[in-house]
Design a protein around this motif. Structure first.
Motif, short mmCIF file in Angstrom:
data_model
loop_
_atom_site.label_atom_id
_atom_site.label_comp_id
_atom_site.label_asym_id
_atom_site.label_seq_id
_atom_site.Cartn_x
_atom_site.Cartn_y
_atom_site.Cartn_z
N PHE A 264 0.81 -1.21 0.00
CA PHE A 264 0.00 0.00 0.00
C PHE A 264 0.85 1.27 0.00
N ASP A 265 2.15 1.14 0.25
CA ASP A 265 3.10 2.25 0.20
C ASP A 265 4.45 1.62 -0.10
N LEU A 266 4.85 1.61 -1.36
CA LEU A 266 6.07 0.92 -1.76
C LEU A 266 7.33 1.55 -1.17
N ASN A 267 7.22 2.76 -0.62
CA ASN A 267 8.35 3.38 0.06
C ASN A 267 8.44 2.96 1.52
N ALA A 268 7.42 2.27 2.01
CA ALA A 268 7.43 1.74 3.38
C ALA A 268 8.06 0.35 3.32
N ALA A 269 9.39 0.33 3.33
CA ALA A 269 10.14 -0.91 3.22
C ALA A 269 11.05 -1.05 4.44
N PHE A 270 11.22 -2.28 4.88
CA PHE A 270 12.02 -2.55 6.07
C PHE A 270 12.85 -3.79 5.81
N VAL A 271 14.10 -3.75 6.24
CA VAL A 271 15.00 -4.90 6.09
C VAL A 271 15.25 -5.49 7.46
N LYS B 264 -4.28 5.20 4.59
CA LYS B 264 -3.78 6.39 3.89
C LYS B 264 -4.04 6.28 2.38
N GLN B 265 -3.76 5.12 1.80
CA GLN B 265 -3.99 4.92 0.37
C GLN B 265 -5.47 5.04 0.04
N LYS B 266 -6.33 4.47 0.88
CA LYS B 266 -7.77 4.54 0.65
C LYS B 266 -8.27 5.98 0.70
N MET B 267 -7.79 6.74 1.68
CA MET B 267 -8.18 8.15 1.77
C MET B 267 -7.72 8.95 0.56
N GLU B 268 -6.49 8.69 0.11
CA GLU B 268 -5.97 9.39 -1.06
C GLU B 268 -6.80 9.07 -2.31
N GLU B 269 -7.20 7.81 -2.45
CA GLU B 269 -8.02 7.42 -3.59
C GLU B 269 -9.39 8.06 -3.54
N GLU B 270 -10.00 8.14 -2.34
CA GLU B 270 -11.31 8.74 -2.20
C GLU B 270 -11.31 10.24 -2.43
N HIS B 271 -10.19 10.89 -2.08
CA HIS B 271 -10.11 12.34 -2.22
C HIS B 271 -9.34 12.76 -3.48
N GLY B 272 -8.92 11.79 -4.29
CA GLY B 272 -8.26 12.08 -5.55
C GLY B 272 -6.89 12.70 -5.43
N PHE B 273 -6.13 12.32 -4.42
CA PHE B 273 -4.76 12.87 -4.26
C PHE B 273 -3.83 12.21 -5.21
#
Length: 113
Positions: free
Chosen positions: A44-51, A104-113
């Protein structure tokens, strides 16, 4: 150890199937490195990565967080402090990150961000 091409092909296909199932069920993508490290990325956020890196413990293998990407929820430092440092519960940490990234992704999709 030598693997036949057919056995290697079957193993690769099953590995891909396993990683796709994990992504579908848990919302994270996994990448396994030869040194034993595992990169976990939120789908849901490809920048949220952890090793994570394995450590030896008396009860068996445990993992420790050794690196992180640029993304993730705003509350990431608090989530890391609570789940990783205080509770020492990586599954709780990843579940919290996944849920927050999904919302966060769902909110962005609903508000067209």
């Amino acid at each position: 150890m030598w693997l036949s091409p057919l056995l290697l092909q079957v193993f690769t296909a099953k590995t891909d199937e396993f990683k796709q199932a994990i992504a579908s069920i848990l919302g994270v993508k996994l990448a396994f490195y030869p040194n034993g490290q595992v990169r976990v990325t939120s789908q849901f956020d490809l920048n949220a990565a952890f090793v994570f890196q394995p450590t030896s413990a008396s009860e068996g293998m445990t993992m420790q967080l050794v690196a992180q990407g640029e993304g993730g929820p705003e509350e990431l430092p608090q989530l890391m402090r609570y789940w990783v440092e205080q509770e020492q519960c990586i599954p709780g940490f990843l579940a919290s990150v996944t849920l927050q990234c999904y919302e966060k992704q769902k909110m962005e999709e609903e508000h067209g961000f």
